[in-house]
Design an enzyme around this catalytic site. Structure first.
Site, PDB file in Angstrom:
ATOM      1  N   SER A  85      21.907 -35.421 -55.208  1.00 26.10           N
ATOM      2  CA  SER A  85      21.013 -34.294 -54.919  1.00 26.10           C
ATOM      3  C   SER A  85      21.055 -34.011 -53.421  1.00 26.10           C
ATOM      4  CB  SER A  85      19.587 -34.651 -55.337  1.00 26.10           C
ATOM      5  OG  SER A  85      19.128 -35.728 -54.526  1.00 26.10           O
ATOM      6  N   ASP A 102      23.819 -32.136 -57.593  1.00 22.56           N
ATOM      7  CA  ASP A 102      22.685 -31.908 -58.482  1.00 22.56           C
ATOM      8  C   ASP A 102      21.715 -30.926 -57.801  1.00 22.56           C
ATOM      9  OD1 ASP A 102      21.071 -32.323 -60.708  1.00 22.56           O
ATOM     10  OD2 ASP A 102      20.170 -34.168 -59.940  1.00 22.56           O
ATOM     11  N   ASP A 154      21.304 -24.071 -58.772  1.00 22.12           N
ATOM     12  CA  ASP A 154      20.040 -23.878 -59.484  1.00 22.12           C
ATOM     13  C   ASP A 154      19.347 -22.637 -58.943  1.00 22.12           C
ATOM     14  OD1 ASP A 154      17.589 -23.859 -60.645  1.00 22.12           O
ATOM     15  OD2 ASP A 154      17.005 -25.885 -60.042  1.00 22.12           O
ATOM     16  N   HIS A 201      11.448 -33.519 -64.928  1.00 21.65           N
ATOM     17  CA  HIS A 201      11.967 -34.552 -64.038  1.00 21.65           C
ATOM     18  C   HIS A 201      10.894 -35.621 -63.815  1.00 21.65           C
ATOM     19  CE1 HIS A 201      14.631 -31.095 -62.728  1.00 21.65           C
ATOM     20  NE2 HIS A 201      15.473 -32.013 -63.137  1.00 21.65           N
ATOM     21  N   GLY A 202      11.338 -36.799 -63.393  1.00 22.58           N
ATOM     22  CA  GLY A 202      10.391 -37.846 -63.009  1.00 22.58           C
ATOM     23  C   GLY A 202      10.035 -38.780 -64.148  1.00 22.58           C
ATOM     24  N   HIS A 209      18.588 -31.831 -68.537  1.00 27.25           N
ATOM     25  CA  HIS A 209      18.043 -32.488 -67.347  1.00 27.25           C
ATOM     26  C   HIS A 209      16.841 -33.322 -67.754  1.00 27.25           C
ATOM     27  CE1 HIS A 209      19.968 -30.498 -63.739  1.00 27.25           C
ATOM     28  NE2 HIS A 209      20.614 -29.997 -64.775  1.00 27.25           N
ATOM     29  N   GLY A 210      16.383 -34.141 -66.803  1.00 30.31           N
ATOM     30  CA  GLY A 210      15.159 -34.913 -67.044  1.00 30.31           C
ATOM     31  C   GLY A 210      15.239 -35.714 -68.320  1.00 30.31           C
ATOM     32  N   ASN A 222      21.516 -35.745 -67.892  1.00 32.28           N
ATOM     33  CA  ASN A 222      21.117 -36.275 -66.585  1.00 32.28           C
ATOM     34  C   ASN A 222      20.101 -37.403 -66.719  1.00 32.28           C
ATOM     35  OD1 ASN A 222      22.656 -34.162 -65.695  1.00 32.28           O
ATOM     36  ND2 ASN A 222      21.079 -33.279 -64.381  1.00 32.28           N
ATOM     37  N   THR A 269      15.645 -41.498 -63.591  1.00 28.93           N
ATOM     38  CA  THR A 269      14.437 -42.334 -63.602  1.00 28.93           C
ATOM     39  C   THR A 269      14.672 -43.718 -64.207  1.00 28.93           C
ATOM     40  OG1 THR A 269      12.986 -40.407 -63.653  1.00 28.93           O
ATOM     41  CG2 THR A 269      12.064 -42.464 -64.491  1.00 28.93           C
TER      42      THR A 269
END
Ligand SMILES: [Zn+2]
Length: 338
Positions: free
Chosen positions: A49, A82, A104, A188-189, A222-223, A265, A268
């Site tokens: 990223s 990313d 993005d 995300h996260g 993603h996420g 992706n 985490t």
């Protein structure tokens, strides 16, 4: 040689499997991915990223990746940007030697404000023209993902801007992206869901609809960390304070892979594995102070998670299926309209 992500994903589509894309910030994370790839004989996507690029510095990252290609010549390996926030960020990654970039444009360059469809198309098309001329792959995003990753994200709940299939088709036609990140309720996260999400919560029907509209576009989830309870427990057992949380179940990801998802992706889960391993060493042997005493188990813990995902996504065993195509040759193919 770093290879084009387009080639990896085309092969994955042909073979009916998905490829994990794992984030890195340092040497140990790159080593963990490469060891997992060797052990499972998997092609690999390593992604950085903007936060990673500023943390590690571009040249450290890039040369660590070159070292990986030399040490693991049997692994087709992609270096992917990313969440590029602007045309300039994507250009700097391509200039450095990234073989794939994400533009993005679902957010404005501040990485926070949801953008208009027109802005997204314009910025993404610019990146596609620039990248394809050099054989580099482009991932775009339509809809807005939930949460915040490395300071990037609108911080919404993941369901406020779910991808519209009609708009996705229009976006791909107007931009020519190779891969498309879609918002289907993932965030995300670590704190994605308060309870285990069902396929309905995750809008898997929407994903299937998008795949039917765009059967030739590689979809990206993603996420997609699963945030396993075992990894949360290790952290909390050794003094951590994670609140109970749920990620994306592996079986939902596998359903996605059956329906056009080619890139998954995961970040985490690796962060959790690393932190748990380090905490364990600190609590059990507080007399230790050699960084290798905790970085080695941390690297090993991440390798285990990555190898497990590579097997679950189906990429395991496929490293030797094909000869890598140099990106200069990819540039010629794009120019010829292939
Ligand atoms: Zn993301």
């Amino acid at each position: 040689m770093l290879v084009s992500m387009r080639q990896l994903l085309d092969e994955a589509a042909q073979g009916g499997y998905g490829v994990g894309a794992f984030n890195v910030n340092n040497m140990e994370q790159i080593q963990a991915i490469m060891e997992a790839a060797r052990e499972t004989r998997s092609p690999a996507i390593v992604q950085a990223s903007r936060g990673a690029r500023s943390y590690a510095q571009d040249l450290y990252l890039y040369h660590l990746m070159l070292a990986a290609t030399e040490l693991y010549p049997e692994i087709p390996l992609v270096l992917h940007l990313d969440h590029g926030n602007s045309v300039e960020t994507c250009k700097s990654a391509i200039d450095l030697g990234f073989t794939s970039v994400m533009m993005d444009g679902s957010l404005m360059p501040d990485g926070k404000t949801p953008s208009s469809f027109e802005y997204n198309v314009g910025a993404t098309r610019k990146v596609v023209e620039m990248a394809h001329a050099r054989g580099v792959t482009v991932e775009g995003e339509i809809g807005v993902l939930g949460g915040i990753e490395d300071g990037h994200g609108a911080g919404l709940d993941g369901l406020s801007h779910v991808t519209d299939p009609e708009q996705a088709a229009e976006f791909v036609a107007q931009t020519g992206v190779d891969a498309l990140a879609i918002a289907i309720g993932t965030s995300h996260g670590a704190y994605k869901f308060a309870k285990k999400p069902t396929g309905e919560v995750l809008k898997m029907d929407r994903l299937i609809e998008i795949h039917q509209r765009l059967p030739k576009t590689h979809l990206v989830m993603h996420g997609s960390s699963s945030v396993p309870k075992e990894l949360q427990d290790i952290i909390n057992q050794y003094g951590g304070k994670l609140r109970p949380t749920f990620g994306v179940p592996v079986e939902e990801i596998q359903l996605g892979i059956k329906n056009g998802v080619r890139k998954v992706n995961v970040d985490t889960d690796n962060r959790l594995a690393i932190t748990g391993a380090i905490r364990k060493v600190f609590i059990e042997t507080p007399e230790k102070f050699d960084p290798r005493d905790y970085l080695k188990p941390a690297r090993e813990a991440m390798k285990k998670v990555v190898a497990e995902r590579m097997t679950q996504f189906g990429q395991a065993g496929h490293a030797g299926d094909y000869q890598p195509i140099p990106i200069e040759e990819m540039a010629k193919r794009y120019a010829a309209g292939k």
